[in-house]
Design an enzyme around this catalytic site. Structure first.
Site, short mmCIF file in Angstrom:
data_model
loop_
_atom_site.label_atom_id
_atom_site.label_comp_id
_atom_site.label_asym_id
_atom_site.label_seq_id
_atom_site.Cartn_x
_atom_site.Cartn_y
_atom_site.Cartn_z
N ASP A 157 0.89 -1.22 -0.06
CA ASP A 157 0.12 -0.01 0.04
C ASP A 157 1.05 1.42 0.00
OD1 ASP A 157 -2.35 1.89 1.07
OD2 ASP A 157 -3.09 -0.09 0.93
N HIS B 206 -3.53 6.00 4.03
CA HIS B 206 -4.33 4.92 3.41
C HIS B 206 -3.73 3.53 4.06
CE1 HIS B 206 -5.83 1.79 0.70
NE2 HIS B 206 -7.03 2.69 0.65
N SER C 201 -11.55 -0.49 0.08
CA SER C 201 -10.21 -0.57 0.55
C SER C 201 -10.07 -0.76 2.25
CB SER C 201 -9.36 0.61 0.31
OG SER C 201 -8.55 0.81 -0.86
#
Length: 650
Positions: free
Chosen positions: A198, A247, A403
């Site tokens: 990620d 994220h 996600s």
């Protein structure tokens, strides 16, 4: 006048008389009708002739384009770059055609696309073109070049999340999937490694204190992409996977934020080892090249589960499928986000790749999140709206997205492996899906994850009676395996040009053939552009392998048995003009009928570099294998150079 009269009398009898005062008018009428009749009869013949000529030309055009593939651009991509896959070996004439085409298209550099030397990935190269090159045109010309196995853009991927009110929802998702009851069965294990491929992880976050975090690598090559998708802030890869976006830290927090520590939130796992692999820059975007290297790194470093919470609007590419096959062959379970475009996920990757667990997003009322992709490729759903988790700098944030749904599933998969480390990827997926709760949604996204039921379903544990308050961890009796061997059925389908029932340099693979297994597990896949197929992580048992072309089983190899100690069995089919003969490496089948094969068991992934003559001619044809030029390795005598490629004689 008599001759005219006789003509009309012969033609129409006495109907029209030349003595008739209206003779001229009637004669004109008759001539007009005659002409109309002739035209009516003649024009279709003309059109038929023209159509026949057109059909003939169309057939010629069809014959010219038969077998050709179309290169398309379906998502944002890096300008002036293409990823190509080379064949295992080349003749000198083939290399000359490649060099000529590269020069025509303005290729300025060629370098290995991915760091792996595995046969599935080592022949991919990143081509860089002159600035402003028409990539669609260049891609089509290279697709038409028979010397290349595959051509694809260097697509850009994006994280699949969006910020939300930081106080919305809190931890409703864990309650929805019955984590409190699940923790009475399994709280996780530090021996299970979950890789978060990620934007990196803020491994200094207060809610990761005491957590085992493997600081992997930073594979991202750009921090900021401009409006035309070119990199305006390139960067070098390094060894620090610190998150500068947020994220990845949010995803990692859902999987394994420190639990029962009086700080912040609780992750799905009380005990877990997280691996930080950074492939996406601080603007939330990354490239196919960076993603593939990150996945390879994670699987090479023993990640049991790899979470991929990003995507792009294109179906699964050859490089994506190959890297997933690579990771699965090493025992990694791949959990991916279905995507946030409210479209059929079959047109989205990596959700559409074979072998992954694709996760859709649900709301707190078990509806489909409005943004969630859907369709038959989505295996399971999980909470994905208002998910509260970690953010860099000891902060917390609520986010929406598939996600956020994917790490719920990855986390529960880790709980399953902690309870029974012998579960295969297929078994873990089966546990998750069979234990999930059915939900009614406007479009299919699978059942909604239930951690407690997944554990009780697969571990044969009696459900806790309603109202009971169990204490401690129950004793779970598991069936140990002799070793953590990953079992794989691997092979290929090839055009046997010289009829020797063996693969020779220069013989092409047969793409798109359906391969199925029968016996212990009923599996199905298609051969890739190189003719290769793989069934990673198969269970111990007896199998047969079928080759299906045109909806019919054309050949069967087997039966053979995979034992606890079997690493890999290789099965290859060769397609001469009139025969389909299965065989294994080192054997030649005596007839086109289904045969019993003796499996060849090896400990490493096979390579197609089989030493054979290319034809039964008196003089073998010299072939070459290409690699990237490096100062540390001098080219062999007789090598051919194409830019930064060195093609050495075999």
């Amino acid at each position: 006048m008599d001759s005219v009269k006789k003509y009309f009398e012969n033609l129409f009898g006495k109907v029209i008389s030349t003595d008739d005062p209206d003779f001229k008018r009637k004669r004109l009428l008759v001539i007009t009708v005659t002409i109309i009749i002739v035209i009516i009869l003649f024009i279709p013949l003309v059109f038929f002739a023209i159509s026949a000529l057109g059909l003939k030309e169309s057939i010629k055009d069809l014959e010219k384009t038969k077998g050709q593939k179309t290169f398309s651009l379906t998502a944002p991509y890096v300008p002036d770059e293409l990823i190509v896959k080379l064949k295992a070996s080349y003749t000198e004439e083939e290399l000359a055609r490649i060099e000529k085409k590269f020069k025509e298209l303005g290729v300025v550099s060629q370098k290995k696309a991915f760091e792996s030397e595995d046969p599935l990935l080592r022949n991919y190269y990143l081509l860089t073109f002159k600035k402003g090159t028409d990539i669609k045109k260049a891609g089509q010309e290279l697709t038409d070049l028979r010397e290349l196995v595959g051509v694809e853009p260097n697509y850009l991927v994006e994280v699949q999340a969006s910020p939300n009110d930081p106080f919305l929802g809190q931890l409703w998702g864990l309650e929805k999937i019955q984590m409190q009851k699940a923790w009475d069965i399994s709280q996780g294990s530090n021996s299970v490694i979950v890789a978060v491929v990620d934007t990196g992880i803020d491994y200094n976050h207060q809610d990761f204190v005491g957590r085992n975090i493997i600081k992997g690598k930073d594979f991202s090559t750009c921090d900021l992409y401009s409006s035309n998708d070119s990199c305006s802030s390139p960067k070098e890869r390094d060894s620090d996977p610190m998150d500068d976006h947020g994220h990845g830290t949010h995803v990692a927090g859902t999987i394994g934020a420190a639990t029962d520590n009086n700080i912040g939130i609780a992750g799905v796992n009380w005990n877990i080892t997280l691996m930080a692999v950074k492939t996406i820059g601080k603007d939330g975007r990354g490239t196919t090249q960076d993603i593939v290297d990150g996945v390879v790194y994670a699987s090479d470093n023993r990640a049991n589960i790899i979470n991929l919470s990003f995507g792009q609007s294109s179906s699964c590419s050859g490089s994506y499928q190959n890297v997933i096959n690579y990771a699965m062959s090493r025992g990694s379970i791949i959990v991916v986000a279905a995507g946030n475009n409210n479209v059929n996920a079959q047109n989205y990757s990596p959700a559409s790749c074979s072998g992954v667990i694709a996760v859709g997003a649900t709301t707190s009322s078990d509806g489909r999140a409005s943004f969630s992709n859907w369709g038959s490729v989505v295996d399971i759903a999980a909470p994905g709206v208002g998910i509260y988790s970690l953010s860099p700098g000891n902060s917390y944030k609520s986010r929406n997205g598939t996600s956020m749904a994917a790490p719920h599933v990855a986390g529960v998969a880790a709980l399953l492996l902690a309870a029974n480390s012998s579960l295969s990827s297929a078994q873990v997926e089966s546990c998750l899906v069979r234990g999930a709760d059915p939900i009614n949604t406007d479009k299919p996204i699978g059942p909604r994850l239930n951690a407690y039921k997944a554990l009780t379903t697969c571990l044969n544990i009696s459900p806790v009676p309603t109202g009971a308050s169990p204490t401690g961890m129950p004793t779970i009796t598991l069936s140990p395996t002799p070793s953590q061997v990953v079992h794989e059925i691997y092979g290929g389908v090839f055009i046997d040009a010289n009829g020797n029932k063996a693969w020779d340099a220069g013989e092409s693979g047969y793409s798109g053939a359906q391969i199925t297994t029968s016996g212990m597990q009923a599996l199905s896949t298609l051969t890739d552009t190189s003719g290769i197929f793989s069934f990673p992580n198969v269970a111990v048992g007896s199998y047969s392998v079928n080759l299906i072309i045109g909806g019919q089983i054309r050949a069967t190899a087997g039966a053979f048995t995979i034992t606890n100690n079997t690493r890999q069995i290789r099965v290859f089919f060769f397609l001469p003009p009139s025969i389909l003969t299965p065989t294994t490496i080192g054997e030649q089948a005596p007839s086109p009928t289904p045969i019993q094969i003796t499996p060849t068991v090896i400990q490493t992934t096979p390579t197609l570099s089989i030493t054979r003559q290319t034809s039964p001619s008196p003089t073998p044809i010299q072939t070459y294998t290409c690699r990237e030029s490096t100062p540390a390795k001098k080219p062999l005598p007789g090598s051919i150079k194409i830019g930064s490629l060195v093609c050495e004689p075999n």
